[in-house]
Design a protein around this motif. Structure first.
Motif, mmCIF file in Angstrom:
data_model
loop_
_atom_site.group_PDB
_atom_site.id
_atom_site.type_symbol
_atom_site.label_atom_id
_atom_site.label_comp_id
_atom_site.label_asym_id
_atom_site.label_seq_id
_atom_site.Cartn_x
_atom_site.Cartn_y
_atom_site.Cartn_z
ATOM 1 N N PRO A 1 17.092 20.365 10.311
ATOM 2 C CA PRO A 1 16.808 21.739 10.418
ATOM 3 C C PRO A 1 16.466 21.858 12.102
ATOM 4 O O PRO A 1 15.296 21.083 12.417
ATOM 5 C CB PRO A 1 15.824 22.354 9.648
ATOM 6 N N GLY A 2 16.735 23.083 12.618
ATOM 7 C CA GLY A 2 16.278 23.331 14.211
ATOM 8 C C GLY A 2 15.079 24.198 13.991
ATOM 9 O O GLY A 2 14.969 25.272 14.650
ATOM 10 N N LYS A 3 14.025 23.522 13.157
ATOM 11 C CA LYS A 3 12.544 24.228 13.339
ATOM 12 C C LYS A 3 11.722 23.276 13.601
ATOM 13 O O LYS A 3 12.130 22.186 14.106
ATOM 14 C CB LYS A 3 12.449 24.750 12.086
ATOM 15 N N LYS A 4 10.453 23.893 13.754
ATOM 16 C CA LYS A 4 9.279 22.629 14.020
ATOM 17 C C LYS A 4 9.015 21.880 12.647
ATOM 18 O O LYS A 4 8.600 22.152 11.554
ATOM 19 C CB LYS A 4 8.053 23.486 14.188
ATOM 20 N N ILE A 5 9.225 20.480 12.901
ATOM 21 C CA ILE A 5 9.119 19.526 11.760
ATOM 22 C C ILE A 5 7.833 18.710 12.083
ATOM 23 O O ILE A 5 7.985 18.124 13.214
ATOM 24 C CB ILE A 5 10.378 18.551 11.504
ATOM 25 N N THR A 6 7.070 18.965 11.239
ATOM 26 C CA THR A 6 5.635 17.863 11.466
ATOM 27 C C THR A 6 5.602 17.016 10.055
ATOM 28 O O THR A 6 5.564 17.410 9.040
ATOM 29 C CB THR A 6 4.485 18.992 11.496
ATOM 30 N N ILE A 7 5.643 15.735 10.546
ATOM 31 C CA ILE A 7 5.337 14.704 9.384
ATOM 32 C C ILE A 7 4.148 13.833 9.713
ATOM 33 O O ILE A 7 3.872 13.337 10.999
ATOM 34 C CB ILE A 7 6.670 13.708 9.552
ATOM 35 N N THR B 1 0.694 -1.001 0.086
ATOM 36 C CA THR B 1 0.049 0.004 0.083
ATOM 37 C C THR B 1 0.803 1.161 0.007
ATOM 38 O O THR B 1 1.792 1.254 0.781
ATOM 39 C CB THR B 1 -0.993 0.161 1.211
ATOM 40 N N THR B 2 0.546 1.994 -0.936
ATOM 41 C CA THR B 2 1.542 3.430 -0.791
ATOM 42 C C THR B 2 1.183 4.200 0.195
ATOM 43 O O THR B 2 -0.035 4.400 0.433
ATOM 44 C CB THR B 2 1.329 4.129 -2.140
ATOM 45 N N ILE B 3 2.437 4.661 0.768
ATOM 46 C CA ILE B 3 2.177 5.543 1.911
ATOM 47 C C ILE B 3 2.811 7.026 1.488
ATOM 48 O O ILE B 3 3.761 7.207 1.027
ATOM 49 C CB ILE B 3 3.144 5.081 3.200
ATOM 50 N N THR B 4 1.865 7.919 1.592
ATOM 51 C CA THR B 4 2.227 9.401 1.447
ATOM 52 C C THR B 4 2.798 10.006 2.740
ATOM 53 O O THR B 4 2.215 10.177 3.843
ATOM 54 C CB THR B 4 1.076 10.188 0.831
ATOM 55 N N VAL B 5 4.075 10.525 2.598
ATOM 56 C CA VAL B 5 4.768 11.057 3.583
ATOM 57 C C VAL B 5 4.498 12.589 3.435
ATOM 58 O O VAL B 5 5.529 13.121 2.571
ATOM 59 C CB VAL B 5 5.975 10.604 4.081
ATOM 60 N N GLU B 6 3.981 13.501 4.177
ATOM 61 C CA GLU B 6 3.937 15.131 4.222
ATOM 62 C C GLU B 6 4.666 15.431 5.137
ATOM 63 O O GLU B 6 4.771 15.043 6.481
ATOM 64 C CB GLU B 6 2.441 15.302 4.461
ATOM 65 N N VAL B 7 5.516 16.448 4.840
ATOM 66 C CA VAL B 7 6.800 16.869 5.801
ATOM 67 C C VAL B 7 6.404 18.360 5.752
ATOM 68 O O VAL B 7 6.412 18.905 4.534
ATOM 69 C CB VAL B 7 8.064 16.575 5.165
ATOM 70 N N ASN B 8 6.016 18.875 6.878
ATOM 71 C CA ASN B 8 6.028 20.405 7.031
ATOM 72 C C ASN B 8 7.103 21.034 7.731
ATOM 73 O O ASN B 8 7.061 20.611 8.889
ATOM 74 C CB ASN B 8 4.529 20.901 7.359
ATOM 75 N N ILE B 9 7.702 22.212 7.205
ATOM 76 C CA ILE B 9 8.483 22.496 8.332
ATOM 77 C C ILE B 9 8.032 24.331 8.384
ATOM 78 O O ILE B 9 8.197 24.959 7.606
ATOM 79 C CB ILE B 9 10.006 22.801 7.596
ATOM 80 N N ASP B 10 8.107 24.495 9.729
ATOM 81 C CA ASP B 10 7.403 25.935 9.936
ATOM 82 C C ASP B 10 8.209 26.428 11.282
ATOM 83 O O ASP B 10 9.311 25.952 11.731
ATOM 84 C CB ASP B 10 6.041 25.736 10.449
ATOM 85 N N LYS B 11 7.808 27.884 11.817
ATOM 86 C CA LYS B 11 8.737 28.435 12.563
ATOM 87 C C LYS B 11 8.556 27.772 14.097
ATOM 88 O O LYS B 11 7.287 26.874 14.068
ATOM 89 C CB LYS B 11 8.217 29.763 12.849
ATOM 90 N N GLY B 12 9.363 27.603 14.903
ATOM 91 C CA GLY B 12 9.533 26.826 16.214
ATOM 92 C C GLY B 12 10.450 25.863 16.349
ATOM 93 O O GLY B 12 11.527 25.734 15.310
ATOM 94 N N VAL B 13 10.178 25.095 17.185
ATOM 95 C CA VAL B 13 11.341 24.035 17.651
ATOM 96 C C VAL B 13 10.524 22.561 18.061
ATOM 97 O O VAL B 13 9.492 22.780 18.707
ATOM 98 C CB VAL B 13 12.165 24.250 18.553
ATOM 99 N N GLY B 14 11.015 21.617 17.346
ATOM 100 C CA GLY B 14 10.085 20.415 17.560
ATOM 101 C C GLY B 14 10.377 19.312 16.400
ATOM 102 O O GLY B 14 10.513 19.519 15.065
ATOM 103 N N TYR B 15 9.913 17.993 16.771
ATOM 104 C CA TYR B 15 9.963 17.075 15.743
ATOM 105 C C TYR B 15 8.709 16.228 15.894
ATOM 106 O O TYR B 15 8.442 15.320 17.169
ATOM 107 C CB TYR B 15 11.032 16.197 15.651
#
Length: 511
Positions: free
Chosen positions: A59-65, A16-30
């Motif tokens: 990157p030292g930012k807020k990374i949401t995956i 099954t194909t998995i879509t990995v969405e990566v968003n990098i924004d202001k802030g800090v966190g993973y």
């Protein structure tokens, strides 16, 4: 910045194909969401070290995956490379318009090198179906994935090779695999050959019949009679695999991570699990479901040595797969089906001491001990074994003979001819390909007997006290014997021979 990259998850033998969405924004966190397991959650440490050791950084930012579909559990470390490329693209460290045109999979080491993954073949098949341009994966898995044509498959050793390719650098080339050429590179001389077996002509004849009709078989005899030696040579007389069977078998072994370096499996598998095996290891399953031994033996042979030594509950779970030729594993949120069309070959001693009814035996067992020993095998399981044959020790005169007996190649020619007759006979049926798969309706249609043969079968059942379960089995086996003879109808001699192969149904064995 939002970037989408693609990976794949394997459930059963399908991907099954998995879509990995990566968003990098202001802030800090993973933040990693989408039902990842612990191995995926730990990926941030491997990714950070791998990128740093290759001139890039987390990157030292807020990374949401987000791993979509979010309600589907994702397992394993094979998403490391997918997440790493997504993070680099989202943070602008690599610039490419091609990132979303490839399926990317691989486990990262701390130096950026890649470790092999499981399920490369079904992932490649799914990637082609969904129109992806190519597939990046560890070099160790490239041959099995390259079996799939119409898809550029790139075997990579380090994350830098993927980065360079996406940015238009390097000389990474897709792996070309000529599936048909590799498939026909079969072994003309099998590792185990029937010509090595001294004597035992009647047993070899019985094995030939079993191979020709796809019948399950059990060998009963004392230690040292040659049961294991004969069983190991059965794959050498089975018909060569078709390309379809080879792909099916390779897919299962790919899911289990057991594909050898050659990629495509063109030899029938032979599996021989130890008698201490658990029911989960035999039929498949577990918290992270994997195919069991019966699925690993798909299109080949499953050999259970010393059958009564297996735990009864382990043997009982085989009953449904033997009948349906597939095994279904159900969990609260999903159901997985693995194919399991195999030939069962079992062996056993006739008694705990192994020498029942032998006057020269060093160890003897009482009738009560023997009955208790044999009762470990249930009637319903025996009902699914068409051929029972007694194996006696080979006399010294035969062992000392220098002349070799008939080779496996010669026997296989007769077996293949008989299978071709069956393929033509059952061409209009979807789920029946050889005699052992016939149901009651087909037995009545293709196993008609004349009066003489019918009377012989009736007399044998009465005099030998054969059980009712033996009736259909004798008809199936006699149909195979007739096919080996090239006879259109079952004759008296075919019935007479088939009757000999029901030892455990006779009075004095299991009653």
């Amino acid at each position: 910045m939002l970037i989408k990259v693609f990976g794949s998850a394997v459930f059963g033998v399908e991907a099954t194909t998995i879509t990995v969405e990566v968003n990098i924004d202001k802030g800090v966190g993973y933040h990693l969401v989408g039902l990842p397991d612990n191995a995926i959650k730990e990926s941030s440490y491997r990714i950070a070290a791998a990128l740093k050791n290759n001139g890039y950084q987390l990157p030292g930012k807020k990374i949401t995956i987000n791993m979509a579909p979010a309600d589907l559990r994702k397992e394993g470390s094979a998403y490391d490379l997918t997440l790493a490329i997504g993070i680099l693209a989202a943070s602008g460290q690599i610039v490419s318009d091609e990132v979303d045109k490839y399926v990317i999979m691989g486990e990262l080491s701390l130096d950026g090198s890649l470790q092999p993954i499981k399920g490369a073949l079904p992932i490649a098949i799914k990637a082609r179906e969904e129109g992806f341009k190519g597939f990046f994966l560890p070099k160790q898995n490239v041959k099995e994935a390259a079996i799939v044509d119409g898809l550029d498959v790139y075997g990579v050793e380090n994350v830098l090779e993927v980065i360079d390719f996406l940015e238009g650098r390097g000389d990474l080339q897709p792996t070309i695999f000529n599936t048909r050429e590799e498939f026909y590179k079969t072994l003309d001389f099998p590792e185990f050959d029937f010509s090595d077996v001294k004597g035992q002509e009647s047993i070899k004849r019985c094995m030939e019949i079993a191979a020709a009709g796809g019948h399950n078989i059990i060998l009963i005899g004392p230690p040292g009679a040659g049961k294991t030696m004969l069983a190991k040579r059965l794959p050498s007389i089975l018909p060569p695999m078709t390309l379809k069977e080879a792909l099916e078998t390779t897919k299962i072994h790919s899911v289990a991570g057991k594909v050898k370096e050659g990629g495509l499996m063109n030899q029938r598998p032979f599996r021989s699990p130890h008698h201490t095996i658990s029911n989960v290891a035999l039929v498949g399953g577990g918290s992270y479901p994997q195919p069991g031994e019966i699925s690993m033996a798909h299109n080949g042979v499953l050999f259970l040595d010393e059958l009564p030594e297996f735990k009864r509950e382990v043997l009982e779970v085989m009953r449904q797969p033997l009948e349906d030729r597939e095994v279904t594993i159900s969990r609260a949120k999903f159901t997985i089906t693995y194919p399991s069309s195999f030939m069962l070959v079992a062996s056993m001693n006739p008694s705990p001491g192994g020498y029942f009814n032998d006057p020269d035996a060093p160890v003897s067992s009482s009738p009560h001990e023997m009955q208790r020993y044999l009762s470990k095998i249930s009637g319903p399981l025996l009902d699914r074994i068409d051929i029972h044959i007694e194996v006696t020790p080979v006399p010294f005169e035969k062992l000392s003979e220098k002349q070799k007996s008939e080779s496996s190649v010669d026997v296989r020619q007769r077996v293949t001819t008989a299978r071709e007759i069956q393929t033509e006979r059952f061409a209009h049926l979807e789920k029946v390909h050889y005699n052992a798969q016939m149901n009651t309706k087909q037995i009545r249609e293709y196993c008609e007997l004349d009066e003489v043969s019918l009377q012989l079968l009736k007399t044998a059942m009465e005099r030998l006290n054969l059980s009712a379960r033996a009736y259909d089995r004798i008809l199936k086996v006699s149909r195979t014997i007739a096919d080996l003879d090239g006879a259109q109808n079952i004759g008296q001699n075919h019935i007479a021979e088939a009757i000999q192969y029901r030892s455990l149904d006779r009075d004095g064995w299991l009653g």
